[in-house]
Motif scaffolding. Structure first.
Motif, mmCIF file in Angstrom:
data_model
loop_
_atom_site.group_PDB
_atom_site.id
_atom_site.type_symbol
_atom_site.label_atom_id
_atom_site.label_comp_id
_atom_site.label_asym_id
_atom_site.label_seq_id
_atom_site.Cartn_x
_atom_site.Cartn_y
_atom_site.Cartn_z
ATOM 1 N N PHE A 35 20.810 114.211 149.935
ATOM 2 C CA PHE A 35 20.407 113.001 150.663
ATOM 3 C C PHE A 35 19.054 112.490 150.185
ATOM 4 C CE2 PHE A 35 18.516 110.727 154.247
ATOM 5 C CZ PHE A 35 19.523 109.803 154.526
ATOM 6 N N LEU A 36 18.084 113.382 150.023
ATOM 7 C CA LEU A 36 16.758 112.952 149.577
ATOM 8 C C LEU A 36 16.805 112.420 148.148
ATOM 9 C CD1 LEU A 36 14.329 115.652 151.024
ATOM 10 C CD2 LEU A 36 14.396 113.222 151.574
ATOM 11 N N ARG A 37 17.589 113.046 147.301
ATOM 12 C CA ARG A 37 17.660 112.627 145.900
ATOM 13 C C ARG A 37 18.275 111.233 145.767
ATOM 14 N NH1 ARG A 37 20.612 116.395 144.173
ATOM 15 N NH2 ARG A 37 22.576 115.325 143.763
ATOM 16 N N LEU A 38 19.257 110.939 146.590
ATOM 17 C CA LEU A 38 19.977 109.665 146.454
ATOM 18 C C LEU A 38 19.384 108.529 147.276
ATOM 19 C CD1 LEU A 38 23.699 110.908 146.547
ATOM 20 C CD2 LEU A 38 22.280 110.406 144.548
ATOM 21 N N ASN A 39 18.563 108.858 148.280
ATOM 22 C CA ASN A 39 18.169 107.809 149.236
ATOM 23 C C ASN A 39 16.673 107.649 149.425
ATOM 24 O OD1 ASN A 39 20.921 106.993 150.439
ATOM 25 N ND2 ASN A 39 20.941 109.229 150.651
ATOM 26 N N GLU A 40 15.871 108.180 148.526
ATOM 27 C CA GLU A 40 14.417 108.075 148.703
ATOM 28 C C GLU A 40 13.969 106.626 148.859
ATOM 29 O OE1 GLU A 40 10.251 109.196 146.350
ATOM 30 O OE2 GLU A 40 12.164 110.059 145.696
ATOM 31 N N SER A 41 14.516 105.719 148.064
ATOM 32 C CA SER A 41 14.092 104.319 148.096
ATOM 33 C C SER A 41 14.537 103.601 149.366
ATOM 34 C CB SER A 41 14.634 103.575 146.870
ATOM 35 O OG SER A 41 16.059 103.577 146.870
ATOM 36 N N ARG A 42 15.538 104.151 150.066
ATOM 37 C CA ARG A 42 16.056 103.498 151.280
ATOM 38 C C ARG A 42 15.345 103.970 152.547
ATOM 39 N NH1 ARG A 42 22.467 103.979 151.376
ATOM 40 N NH2 ARG A 42 22.143 102.458 153.060
ATOM 41 N N LEU A 43 14.575 105.010 152.428
ATOM 42 C CA LEU A 43 13.911 105.583 153.596
ATOM 43 C C LEU A 43 12.522 104.988 153.782
ATOM 44 C CD1 LEU A 43 14.855 109.310 152.960
ATOM 45 C CD2 LEU A 43 15.630 107.959 154.924
ATOM 46 N N GLY A 44 12.146 104.780 155.050
ATOM 47 C CA GLY A 44 10.779 104.410 155.342
ATOM 48 C C GLY A 44 9.859 105.574 155.011
ATOM 49 N N GLN A 45 8.579 105.298 154.867
ATOM 50 C CA GLN A 45 7.639 106.341 154.459
ATOM 51 C C GLN A 45 7.608 107.500 155.447
ATOM 52 O OE1 GLN A 45 3.753 105.401 152.483
ATOM 53 N NE2 GLN A 45 2.887 106.311 154.331
ATOM 54 N N LEU A 46 7.565 107.197 156.739
ATOM 55 C CA LEU A 46 7.530 108.245 157.753
ATOM 56 C C LEU A 46 8.809 109.077 157.718
ATOM 57 C CD1 LEU A 46 6.193 109.664 160.133
ATOM 58 C CD2 LEU A 46 7.147 107.894 161.638
ATOM 59 N N GLU A 47 9.960 108.389 157.604
ATOM 60 C CA GLU A 47 11.241 109.100 157.535
ATOM 61 C C GLU A 47 11.297 110.008 156.307
ATOM 62 O OE1 GLU A 47 14.197 105.798 159.641
ATOM 63 O OE2 GLU A 47 13.960 105.857 157.460
#
Length: 294
Positions: free
Chosen positions: A36-48
């Motif tokens: 999840f982190l590898r594929l979605n880093e750009s979609r997450l807010g900074q805090l998330e």
């Protein structure tokens, strides 16, 4: 799907459940977190992102992936400066603890010095602070300094005396009392949390479970069993999908010979399984619980 996995991972982190998972479930959770982190880093807010990165860091430590844990720690270091970040200091102490408990304690003692006198923000001059204001550091020291359950409880009591609104520590203290079989003291600790956080359904559920332990220890008192039922009902009122509270309510109603409530709880649990209204691990536990009860 993105939102569902994100919210589930955030919930797992905030509840602390990952620290108590069996090895197979822990390994599965690590896999989900990694992808999840590898594929979605750009979609997450900074805090998330940094919240989930912290979860992943702990999952790496728990699954003995020290090198990957160090990589996650370095990503925190790229964002935050250790000399002014209490959070990063504490996270590093966990990694150092893998190498040696004494080394982690020595690190915290040294690392907390610049934190005591540091700018409140980027525009202010350095100000001196009470060392006890570094709550995260102090809590880590409590765990690292304790060599026995009794000493750990004594250190926790000293800590909550200085920080009476630290509900996480009150719950930790409650669990330590549970481990020692001192259920009345555990219940008092949980009540401290509920005074300040009356909407915490997980804590209401735990209060009910501790009441049941008191009853199991001395079955002569039905009043404590009724208090357990009230606690489970309050938890369900706050979160109707909380399966653990329904399980507690079912066995408590059975002991109180309240057939109508027992049947209601059983029906609701069967419905949760049918609707897949919780994660697979919980679904398996509900099914196992119902088979044992039946």
């Amino acid at each position: 799907m993105f939102e569902e996995i994100r919210d589930r991972l955030l919930l797992v982190f905030r509840s602390g459940k990952y620290a108590q998972l069996p090895p197979a479930d822990l390994e599965n959770l690590y896999g989900v977190s990694s992808v999840f982190l590898r594929l979605n880093e750009s979609r997450l807010g900074q805090l998330e992102y940094y919240t989930l990165l912290e979860l992943h860091f702990f999952l790496c430590l728990l699954t003995l992936r020290d090198n990957e844990a160090k990589s996650a720690l370095d990503r925190f270091g790229d964002k935050f400066e250790a000399r002014s970040s209490e959070k990063l200091t504490v996270l590093r102490s966990y990694y150092i603890q893998v190498l040696g408990k004494k080394d982690a304690l020595e690190y915290l003692d040294k690392a907390s010095a610049p934190l005591i006198k540091s700018p409140v923000d980027l525009t202010s001059k350095p100000v001196s602070r009470d060392p006890k204001s570094l709550r995260l550091v102090e809590k880590r020291k409590v765990a690292l300094k304790s060599s026995s359950p009794t000493e750990y409880i004594e250190n926790l009591l000293q800590y909550v005396d200085d920080s009476p609104l630290d509900y996480e520590t009150w719950m930790e203290l409650a669990e330590q009392y549970v481990d020692l079989g001192e259920y009345e003291k555990a219940y008092e600790c949980v009540q401290e949390v509920l005074v300040g956080a009356p909407g915490a359904y997980v804590v209401w559920c735990r209060a009910g479970e501790i009441c049941r332990k008191i009853y199991d220890k001395d079955a002569r008192s039905k009043d404590v069993l009724k208090q357990a039922q009230r606690s489970f009902l309050r938890a369900i009122e706050l979160c109707e999908l909380h399966a653990r509270s329904w399980c507690g309510l079912l066995v408590t109603a059975r002991d109180l010979k309240q057939t109508e409530i027992e049947n209601l709880a059983r029906t609701r649990l069967n419905q949760l399984v049918k609707d897949s209204a919780t994660n697979q691990s919980d679904l398996d536990r509900i099914s196992e619980f119902l088979s044992l009860i039946n």
